[in-house]
Design an enzyme around this catalytic site. Structure first.
Site, PDB file in Angstrom:
ATOM      1  N   GLY A 103       1.127  -1.037   0.054  1.00 24.31           N
ATOM      2  CA  GLY A 103      -0.209   0.151   0.221  1.00 24.31           C
ATOM      3  C   GLY A 103       0.632   1.108  -0.273  1.00 24.31           C
ATOM      4  N   ASP A 197       6.155  -5.486   6.139  1.00 31.54           N
ATOM      5  CA  ASP A 197       7.202  -6.473   6.476  1.00 31.54           C
ATOM      6  C   ASP A 197       6.920  -7.652   5.841  1.00 31.54           C
ATOM      7  OD1 ASP A 197       4.162  -6.217   7.375  1.00 31.54           O
ATOM      8  OD2 ASP A 197       4.252  -7.403   8.461  1.00 31.54           O
ATOM      9  N   THR A 223       5.189   1.721   5.419  1.00 31.70           N
ATOM     10  CA  THR A 223       3.696   1.382   5.994  1.00 31.70           C
ATOM     11  C   THR A 223       2.962   2.409   7.085  1.00 31.70           C
ATOM     12  OG1 THR A 223       1.873  -0.010   6.765  1.00 31.70           O
ATOM     13  CG2 THR A 223       4.598  -0.154   7.667  1.00 31.70           C
ATOM     14  N   ASP A 225       0.568   1.678   8.262  1.00 27.27           N
ATOM     15  CA  ASP A 225       0.384   0.984   9.706  1.00 27.27           C
ATOM     16  C   ASP A 225       0.920   0.730  10.777  1.00 27.27           C
ATOM     17  OD1 ASP A 225      -1.953   0.390   7.920  1.00 27.27           O
ATOM     18  OD2 ASP A 225      -0.876  -2.257   8.173  1.00 27.27           O
ATOM     19  N   LYS A 268     -26.175  15.599  18.463  1.00 28.93           N
ATOM     20  CA  LYS A 268     -27.295  13.896  17.700  1.00 28.93           C
ATOM     21  C   LYS A 268     -26.824  12.788  17.078  1.00 28.93           C
ATOM     22  CE  LYS A 268     -29.173  15.101  13.190  1.00 28.93           C
ATOM     23  NZ  LYS A 268     -29.376  17.097  13.193  1.00 28.93           N
TER      24      LYS A 268
HETATM   25  P1  FBP Z   1       1.264  -1.738   3.934  1.00 31.54           P
HETATM   26  O1  FBP Z   1       1.726  -2.897   4.453  1.00 31.54           O
HETATM   27  O2  FBP Z   1       1.653  -2.778   2.168  1.00 31.54           O
HETATM   28  O3  FBP Z   1       1.962  -0.868   4.093  1.00 31.54           O
HETATM   29  O4  FBP Z   1      -0.659  -1.266   3.384  1.00 31.54           O
HETATM   30  C1  FBP Z   1      -0.850  -1.640   5.568  1.00 31.54           C
HETATM   31  C2  FBP Z   1      -2.873  -1.148   4.366  1.00 31.54           C
HETATM   32  O5  FBP Z   1      -2.758   0.116   3.766  1.00 31.54           O
HETATM   33  C3  FBP Z   1      -3.848  -1.200   5.207  1.00 31.54           C
HETATM   34  O6  FBP Z   1      -3.492  -0.300   6.173  1.00 31.54           O
HETATM   35  C4  FBP Z   1      -4.833  -1.386   4.699  1.00 31.54           C
HETATM   36  O7  FBP Z   1      -5.525  -2.673   5.740  1.00 31.54           O
HETATM   37  C5  FBP Z   1      -3.840  -2.213   4.003  1.00 31.54           C
HETATM   38  O8  FBP Z   1      -3.471  -1.735   2.799  1.00 31.54           O
HETATM   39  C6  FBP Z   1      -4.851  -1.933   2.406  1.00 31.54           C
HETATM   40  O9  FBP Z   1      -4.805  -2.992   1.381  1.00 31.54           O
HETATM   41  P2  FBP Z   1      -5.489  -2.502   0.005  1.00 31.54           P
HETATM   42  O10 FBP Z   1      -4.310  -1.188  -0.729  1.00 31.54           O
HETATM   43  O11 FBP Z   1      -4.955  -3.695  -0.805  1.00 31.54           O
HETATM   44  O12 FBP Z   1      -6.929  -2.141  -0.096  1.00 31.54           O
END
Ligand code: FBP
Length: 692
Positions: A103, A197, A223, A225, A268
């Protein structure tokens, strides 16, 4: 009547003001491109060399020794200024390839820019190739030679748009062979893989396989994450956070912060904000620190839950109830409902909940389903030519396959994994969640949490439990004492007389709670009759009805998902600087002859002058983990540690931020990612806190 001549469209389009407005580039983008992040001192002083750091220790897994024998002697390498005797090697002409993997994460372009600038400065003849669409580009030989023009276009800008990304890994002998062919054709000396990772795991295997060919492979910790956090066996930090985390967290926090403002204005809605983070809850934790949302669920914390009642009950019977440990969907919904009910009691029928995307991974029953289904799908794919998802396209087809496993029609491995009890439990969950659990796994067999409507699952359970609490009279909206008194006096009723009959805490709390037994107009009337305040034939006074109706909360919710937006945000100054220096570090590792290392910068939490670029050996960090039903050698994901300062602080402030009191909500407004000017906090909060 004077007629105004309409300007022709071509005149309009060529008008100066229009030209400025329709320009593809914003002022911010132009400023970003023109900006050069600061460089660590070691990169400012000419050629660099590497210095092995023997003070770091690793507990090496036997499987790593077996599978990555050529990388086992790798040490942590510090980038230092090169003595003049080593300068020649540094300046040697090289060709380097770089690919993004997984990602997007803000700052990726600066890794390329840093690598490119360092390479060109070392030797203008150096060539840097960008592989297109991730590792597919390496396998298929699809690369661009990068130029000043290309690189300059993307400096300090978000996304991986320059060369795109993909999730393919070089994980078979054939893909490895094709990749080596590509590298040879381009005359590459080194490959840089910018990934998470799994991609860094893959980089280690590539380094092992390509060593004989003389091709170096270097990983870069990317990442949003934030789950690449590397320490040695003695707990010494080598990489405190992956790049992209800070920018994504700030982007999510900005949105959540704005919702806090809106939510506490029109009072609300409950806003349920799911934030990305496939497994680890680091992003949710950072958003919590940045915004002080009323409730932030941290998966790692919930997984630690112990149902004391059940433990005691089992102990009294002389047995151990293992199901009392860890979180269940039921408990999860109770935690959220508790916050809703407690805030309602003080008149706050609104609030902010932050849920990490990967929370379900920590829920007992979901975890079991994910592991079992991962195994079933991966075993099916291994045995058949086609894939599970092609052969069983609809949900019904998939469910039928699972039923067949139960009936034992398929005489292969998986039928023992899925039994009648699993099938029964699985059929009890909503269809959309069944579909979610059965979706296609990524190329590593990982479950794709971003595709599951986690918020909807939790919300469904919350709504069910709230209705029960409503029926029991426990979910009520507190009525402000003065409001009640004034309304009754206006209507000619004595508040003191009605108060004890209507409310369970009359005279005690500032917010009055209607008695639990008064759950309908009927029970209300009976209550008043019983107290001698009303005759059987009399109607309930209007102001009493009004107060009663006001005490019945109308639970309204808005759900939000923050993920792809934050991944595409422009990098913070921290990520711009971090990644530009990571790119330089990658070049220094290559020039120093490393392979199988991941770049890192120590002391990120300290002032910039103390940052220390280094190479971290990947192989010694790897261990065996279950992936797609098999034990695989991988780089361990770092999850939120419950004894970390950041988590302990969030836990300590949980009650305050829940704000189940008449006091105003202590929301914090993090503001936008600003590139210019001073920034309030210049690095991730968890980084600063955990370093204390
Ligand atoms: P990476 O570990 O490859 O950096 O991606 C993380 C992430 O952004 C997560 O937070 C998310 O769950 C996932 O990618 C989403 O994946 P996709 O882009 O395949 O929908």
């Amino acid at each position: 009547m004077s007629e105004k001549r309409q300007v022709s469209l071509s005149e309009l389009l060529s008008h100066d003001s229009v030209q400025k407005i329709i320009e593809d580039d914003s002022l911010d983008a132009m400023e970003r491109r023109a900006y050069t992040p600061p460089l660590c001192e070691v990169f400012q002083n000419g050629p660099t060399a590497l210095e092995s750091q023997n003070q770091y220790r690793f507990d090496i897994d036997g499987a790593a020794r077996e599978q990555l024998p050529h990388l086992m002697e790798n040490k942590v390498e510090k980038v230092v200024s090169a003595p003049s005797s080593e300068a020649n090697g540094y300046h040697r002409c090289r060709a380097i390839g770089i690919a993004f993997s997984g990602g997007p994460a803000p700052g990726g372009h600066n890794v390329i820019a840093g690598l490119y600038d360092a390479a060109k400065k070392a030797n203008p003849e150096n060539r840097v190739y960008g592989f297109l669409l991730g590792q597919d580009g390496i396998i298929e030989g699809n690369a661009w030679e990068l130029s000043d023009e290309i690189v300059n276009r993307y400096r300090n800008l978000g996304g991986f748009c320059m060369i795109k990304t993909g999730r393919t890994k070089i994980d078979s002998a054939n893909k490895m062979r094709l990749s080596i062919e590509t590298c040879k054709k381009l005359g590459l000396n080194a490959l840089v893989v910018v990934g998470g990772d799994d991609s860094n795991t893959n980089a280690a295997f590539m380094a092992e396989s390509m060593k004989e060919e003389g091709i170096q492979v270097i990983g870069v910790p990317k990442t949003i994450d934030g789950d690449i956090q590397v320490k040695d066996a003695d707990g010494k930090s080598l990489c405190a956070i992956s790049f992209g985390f800070h920018s994504a967290a700030r982007s999510f926090a900005r949105n959540v912060g704005d919702l806090c403002t809106d939510g506490s204005s029109d009072v609300k809605y409950w806003h349920i904000c799911k934030v990305m983070g496939r497994v680890a809850s680091h992003l949710a934790l950072e958003v919590s620190l940045q915004t002080h949302a009323n409730l932030t669920l941290i998966g790692e914390d919930l997984a630690n839950y112990v149902d004391e009642d059940r433990v005691e009950k089992a102990a009294a019977e002389g047995v151990v109830d293992y199901t009392a440990y860890g979180i269940t969907l039921r408990h999860l919904s109770r935690v959220v409902c508790d916050a809703i009910v407690r805030r309602a009691a003080v008149g706050k029928n609104y609030g902010m909940v932050v849920i990490p995307e990967g929370i379900l991974e920590f829920v007992n029953e979901v975890q079991v389903f994910i592991i079992k289904l991962n195994t079933i799908i991966s075993e099916y794919n291994d045995v058949h030519d086609t894939s599970f998802h092609t052969d069983f396209p609809s949900l019904e087809d998939k469910l039928e396959y699972l039923r067949r496993l139960v009936r034992g029609i398929r005489k292969m491995g998986p039928e023992t994994i899925w039994n009648a009890r699993d099938d029964e439990l699985f059929n009890d969950i909503p269809e959309f969640f069944q579909e979610g659990l059965l979706i296609e796994r990524d190329s590593h067999g990982n479950f794709q949490f971003s595709q599951v409507e986690t918020d909807r699952v939790i919300l469904g359970l919350v709504m069910d439990y709230l209705s029960i609490l409503k029926e029991k009279g426990r979910y009520k909206l507190g009525i402000e004492e003065n409001y009640y008194a004034k309304a009754f006096i206006r209507a000619g009723l004595n508040p003191e007389l009605y108060g004890p009959v209507l409310f369970r805490n009359y005279g005690v709390g500032r917010y009055l709670l209607v008695r639990e037994e008064l759950i309908s107009q009927k029970t209300l009337k009976q209550g008043l009759i019983k107290a001698g305040l009303l005759d059987e034939e009399e109607p309930v006074p209007l102001s009493v009805v009004k107060i009663f109706n006001k005490s019945v909360p109308d639970f309204k919710v808005q759900t939000h998902f923050y993920g792809y937006d934050g991944r595409g945000s422009d990098p913070t100054k921290f990520d711009c600087t971090y990644t530009y220096n990571l790119g330089h570090t990658a070049f220094s590792l290559i020039a120093g002859g490393s392979t199988g290392h991941m770049v890192g910068i120590r002391n990120l939490e300290k002032s910039f002058e103390e940052w220390e670029p280094l190479g971290i050996p990947i192989a010694p960090l790897m261990h065996l983990e279950e992936r797609g039903g098999k034990m695989k050698l991988v780089l361990e994901k770092s999850v939120v540690e419950l004894d970390s300062n950041a988590f302990r602080i969030v836990k300590a402030l949980r009650e305050k931020w829940m704000a189940a009191s008449p006091a105003p909500d202590p929301f914090r407004k993090p503001g936008a990612i600003r590139f210019r000017g001073e920034m309030e906090e210049d690095k991730p909060m968890i980084l600063t806190l955990n370093a204390i």
